[in-house]
Design a protein around this motif. Structure first.
Motif: not given
Length: 145
Positions: A24-25, A48, A50, A68-70, A80, A128
């Motif tokens: 997820t990150r 991972d 942030t 980026i993955r958030i 995500v 974010e």
């Protein structure tokens, strides 16, 4: 002056490691090889990682491209969001910034797939919450200023 990705295999491996599966990150940052106006290399990757980690790795004197993955929610479901960000640091000279801006379309192809693409020109509001807001298709602005 076309851009050239150096060692695409390392970039593809970094993308697969971070953006595949249920993570997820995480993020990767691509930038120009020292002294080059066209050769693009993998500069850093962080599983991972942030948004705050990503922002700390952006260089005020460089043009860089990040994926980026958030974590996100859609219809009460955890999911995500992958976002491509084109960064032009405030210390980059106008001529260099203009020349490298022409590479953004190519970098979108290199970093695809993603849900949204943004431009970032300041770290002050690069959080974010702002990333989620500006990467929303209904957002009026896709610039983090």
């Amino acid at each position: 002056m076309a851009a050239n990705v150096v060692d695409k295999k390392s970039i593809d491996n970094a993308k697969a490691k971070i953006f595949a599966g249920s993570k997820t990150r995480g993020f990767i940052i691509l930038g120009y090889a020292p002294g080059s106006m066209t050769n693009i290399v993998l500069q850093t990757q962080m599983e991972d990682g942030t948004v705050e980690n990503l922002v700390s790795k952006l260089d005020d004197s460089q043009v860089q491209y990040a994926l980026i993955r958030i974590p996100d929610k859609k219809d009460l479901t955890d999911t995500v969001r992958d976002v491509m960000v084109a960064w032009a640091g405030p210390k980059v000279k106008a001529v260099e910034k203009s020349k490298k801006k022409t590479h953004t379309g190519y970098m979108k192809e290199v970093l695809a797939p993603f849900h949204a693409d943004l431009e970032a020109i300041s770290k002050a509001n690069f959080t974010e919450a702002v990333l989620k807001d500006r990467s929303n298709p209904l957002s009026g602005s896709h610039v983090i200023d």
